[in-house]
Design an enzyme around this catalytic site. Structure first.
Site, short mmCIF file in Angstrom:
data_model
loop_
_atom_site.label_atom_id
_atom_site.label_comp_id
_atom_site.label_asym_id
_atom_site.label_seq_id
_atom_site.Cartn_x
_atom_site.Cartn_y
_atom_site.Cartn_z
N LYS A 185 25.87 -6.95 27.49
CA LYS A 185 26.22 -7.85 26.46
C LYS A 185 26.93 -8.94 27.17
CE LYS A 185 29.42 -9.10 23.50
NZ LYS A 185 28.94 -10.42 23.31
N GLU A 260 38.11 -3.52 33.58
CA GLU A 260 38.56 -4.76 34.34
C GLU A 260 39.40 -5.77 33.48
OE1 GLU A 260 39.61 -7.63 35.89
OE2 GLU A 260 37.52 -8.28 36.46
N CYS A 294 40.84 -13.83 36.37
CA CYS A 294 41.78 -12.66 35.98
C CYS A 294 42.81 -12.39 37.18
CB CYS A 294 40.75 -11.44 35.76
SG CYS A 294 39.88 -11.05 36.88
N GLU A 395 49.09 -13.33 29.73
CA GLU A 395 47.85 -14.05 30.57
C GLU A 395 47.54 -15.28 29.85
OE1 GLU A 395 43.99 -12.11 30.71
OE2 GLU A 395 43.94 -12.42 32.81
P1 NDP Z 1 37.21 -10.79 25.34
O1 NDP Z 1 37.85 -9.75 25.88
O2 NDP Z 1 37.57 -10.83 23.61
O3 NDP Z 1 35.71 -10.93 25.61
C1 NDP Z 1 35.24 -10.31 26.69
C2 NDP Z 1 33.87 -9.60 26.13
O4 NDP Z 1 34.04 -8.67 25.30
C3 NDP Z 1 32.76 -10.67 25.40
O5 NDP Z 1 31.36 -10.29 25.66
C4 NDP Z 1 33.08 -10.39 24.00
O6 NDP Z 1 32.13 -10.75 23.30
C5 NDP Z 1 33.06 -8.90 24.01
N1 NDP Z 1 33.95 -8.21 22.75
C6 NDP Z 1 34.89 -8.75 22.27
N2 NDP Z 1 35.40 -8.04 21.26
C7 NDP Z 1 34.70 -6.98 21.50
C8 NDP Z 1 34.68 -5.79 20.88
N3 NDP Z 1 35.64 -5.42 19.75
N4 NDP Z 1 33.81 -4.53 21.19
C9 NDP Z 1 33.12 -4.88 22.13
N5 NDP Z 1 33.00 -6.09 22.90
C10 NDP Z 1 33.92 -7.17 22.35
O7 NDP Z 1 37.89 -12.25 25.89
P2 NDP Z 1 38.01 -13.37 25.15
O8 NDP Z 1 36.89 -14.45 25.29
O9 NDP Z 1 38.47 -13.57 23.60
O10 NDP Z 1 39.01 -14.40 25.85
C11 NDP Z 1 40.45 -14.06 25.56
C12 NDP Z 1 41.35 -13.58 26.79
O11 NDP Z 1 41.03 -12.65 27.34
C13 NDP Z 1 41.45 -14.81 27.68
O12 NDP Z 1 42.19 -15.85 27.17
C14 NDP Z 1 41.93 -14.24 28.85
O13 NDP Z 1 43.21 -13.88 28.80
C15 NDP Z 1 41.22 -12.61 28.58
N6 NDP Z 1 40.13 -12.68 29.41
C16 NDP Z 1 39.92 -11.99 30.79
C17 NDP Z 1 38.91 -11.90 31.35
C18 NDP Z 1 39.08 -11.22 32.82
O14 NDP Z 1 38.36 -11.33 33.77
N7 NDP Z 1 39.93 -10.20 32.95
C19 NDP Z 1 37.85 -12.59 31.14
C20 NDP Z 1 37.73 -13.32 29.79
C21 NDP Z 1 38.94 -13.23 29.22
P3 NDP Z 1 32.12 -12.22 22.69
O15 NDP Z 1 32.10 -13.35 23.46
O16 NDP Z 1 31.05 -12.21 21.50
O17 NDP Z 1 33.34 -12.23 21.66
#
Ligand code: NDP
Length: 506
Positions: A185, A260, A294, A395
């Site tokens: 996903k 991660e 990240c 972050e």
């Molecule tokens: P999220 O953690 O919300 O999203 C990451 C993935 O998880 C996406 O595919 C998202 O889907 C999915 N997801 C979201 N909610 C759920 C859930 N309840 N159950 C299962 N899957 C879920 O990141 P955001 O896009 O909201 O970004 C927010 C913050 O997260 C950023 O500002 C940053 O700080 C951090 N982040 C960290 C990353 C890293 O590499 N460690 C990468 C990206 C973000 P969908 O896109 O459809 O919501």
């Protein structure tokens, strides 16, 4: 992929076919450089997740992939790498128009990384110890004992929007190498390149149904995947908040989980650092991909004796970074991924000002020169940041650097470790012995010495503390996609030689 009303159209990818969502619904993907839609993508729901998981399960149980030899699977990974090379221009385009990643980075690094990872994983899996024979022991009785590494089954991979291609491959390559089936996903902002990858995998010889992609909202469809009883493992990259939620939800069916998550990585500059290397290195560490990484080095800890000089040189060099359309070769920094992310970052910048940090460059949305409709933020540096400020603890995931002062190395280590995260850290010094000594003290999964962002296909990547657990990349990742089975064959042929039976029978 077809073009309708100038929008690219991407259905789901299940059982090797492009299929619409059961609901018939779609959602739009926006190009963050211009704020306009570029594609519409099928919006999956629970029934689509069911379908994808069922297909993945049936394919796994059929043995069409899971029972192939490591060498056969390695062959398909190599062919997959070749397909990516042949289609690199298209993949780069899809990635750039959705994530805002620059052409320079995508073509010059990301594609090379995923190809290298597939090729190296092909090598690792053929060298991998799938069966380990244990030495024969007199106690509890002579026997032939083996430890087998077996695939886990159906692995769900949930990926974020910052590095859709790379983070998909970090999960996909080891999962496939070890014989698992995958339902992926991707993030709703950036599903395009993952959908294309899935097609290329099938073209490369991966049996249909081994790798399926479902697209749609994480909060509903993602949770359906996480709680599905036929999913055996979840590999997630994303926010710590969602990571916690996934861990909770996965406990309902006791799934294996690797996470991660976020970071607030410290970059420590010692008084003897070579600033010719350190200044661009620190900025590369924090502003690459507009800070949406990240493991970005978002906190720079600088010794008193060089603090003012470092702040001044960081600001002067940051001013040379060129913002623009990510598909232009002249662009060093593109937009952030979405309007929402831009607003979040601007709020953090405001919080930094409110808390008394000194803004030395940037600090606002970048406009003019064709940037007005895109989500661009100027490279932003705050000096005089205290480590307890919000901008040093949370972050931000944007181009914002906090410069913190320290006066001795113990203090630097204490500040470096004063965070809930532990993904990466860096040390800038000419004294390698000192750097190794400090690397031991730092609680982080990766430590760079005089460098940043250097990840290798053979080196483990993952977090300490709330940055997550489990490791991606290298042979370490292969372990994460297997389960252990102990097989014991008795060599005791006489009942009289089995004294343990007397524990039950007199
Ligand atoms: P999220 O953690 O919300 O999203 C990451 C993935 O998880 C996406 O595919 C998202 O889907 C999915 N997801 C979201 N909610 C759920 C859930 N309840 N159950 C299962 N899957 C879920 O990141 P955001 O896009 O909201 O970004 C927010 C913050 O997260 C950023 O500002 C940053 O700080 C951090 N982040 C960290 C990353 C890293 O590499 N460690 C990468 C990206 C973000 P969908 O896109 O459809 O919501």
């Amino acid at each position: 992929m077809s073009v309708t009303q100038q929008l690219l159209e991407f259905p789901l990818f299940i059982n090797g076919e492009r299929v619409p969502a059961d609901s018939g619904e779609w959602f739009e993907v926006i190009n963050p450089a211009y704020g306009i839609p570029v594609a519409r993508v099928a919006k999956a729901g629970r029934s689509d997740v069911d379908k994808a998981v069922r297909v993945a399960r049936e394919t796994f149980e059929s043995g069409v992939w899971s029972r192939r030899t490591p060498a056969q699977r390695a062959g398909v990974l190599m062919a997959f790498a070749q397909k990516i090379i042949e289609n690199a221009a298209q993949i780069v385009f899809l990635e750039s128009v959705s994530s805002g990643g620059t052409l320079r980075r995508l073509a010059g690094s990301d594609i090379l990384q995923i190809v290298d990872l597939l090729q190296q994983t092909a090598k690792f899996v053929t060298e991998y110890k799938h069966v380990e024979a244990l030495p024969s022991q007199p106690f509890p009785g002579p026997s032939n004992n083996q430890v087998w590494r077996e695939p886990i089954g159906v692995c769900a991979a949930i990926t974020p929007w910052n590095f859709p291609l790379i983070l998909a491959m970090w999960k996909l390559a080891p999962a496939l190498a070890m014989g698992n089936s995958v339902v992926m996903k991707p993030a709703s902002n950036t599903p395009l390149s993952t959908l294309r990858l899935a097609e290329l995998a099938v073209e490369a010889g991966l049996p249909k149904g081994v790798f399926n992609v479902v697209t749609g909202p994480g909060a509903s469809m993602g949770e359906a995947l996480v709680t599905h009883k036929e999913v055996d493992k979840i590999a997630f990259t994303g926010s710590t908040e969602v990571g916690r939620r996934i861990m909770q939800l996965a406990s309902g069916t006791v799934k294996k989980v690797t996470l991660e998550l976020g970071g607030k990585s410290p970059s420590i500059v010692l008084p003897d650092a070579d600033l010719e290397l350190a200044i661009p290195g620190i900025l590369f560490g924090v502003f690459l991909h507009s800070g949406q990484i990240c493991e970005s080095g978002t906190r720079v800890l600088v010794h008193d004796s060089i603090y003012d000089e470092v702040v001044e040189r960081l600001a002067a060099t940051a001013a040379t970074i060129k913002l623009g359309d990510p598909m232009q070769e002249t662009t060093g920094m593109g937009p952030v991924v979405s309007k929402q992310q831009m607003e979040t970052i601007l709020q953090y910048i405001e919080a930094g000002k409110q808390e008394g940090a000194r803004l030395v460059c940037g600090g606002k949305r970048a406009t003019g020169n064709g940037l007005d409709n895109g989500y661009f933020i100027e490279p932003t540096i705050f000096a005089d940041v205290r480590n307890d400020m919000k901008i040093a603890q949370e972050e931000i995931f944007g181009p914002v650097l906090s410069v913190i002062r320290y006066s001795d190395l113990d203090e630097a280590i204490r500040i470096a470790n004063d965070t809930i995260y532990g993904l990466a850290a860096g040390i800038w010094t000419r004294d390698l012995n000192q750097a190794y000594k400090m690397a031991r003290e730092i609680k982080a999964g990766t430590v760079w010495i005089n460098d940043w962002h250097m990840l290798r296909s053979d080196a483990p990547f993952g977090g300490y503390k709330q940055s997550g657990f489990g490791r991606e990349l290298g042979k370490y990742a292969l372990d994460e996609y297997t389960q252990l089975k102990h097989v014991h064959a008795s060599l005791v042929t006489e009942k009289s030689q089995r004294p343990w039976l007397s524990i039950l029978f007199s």
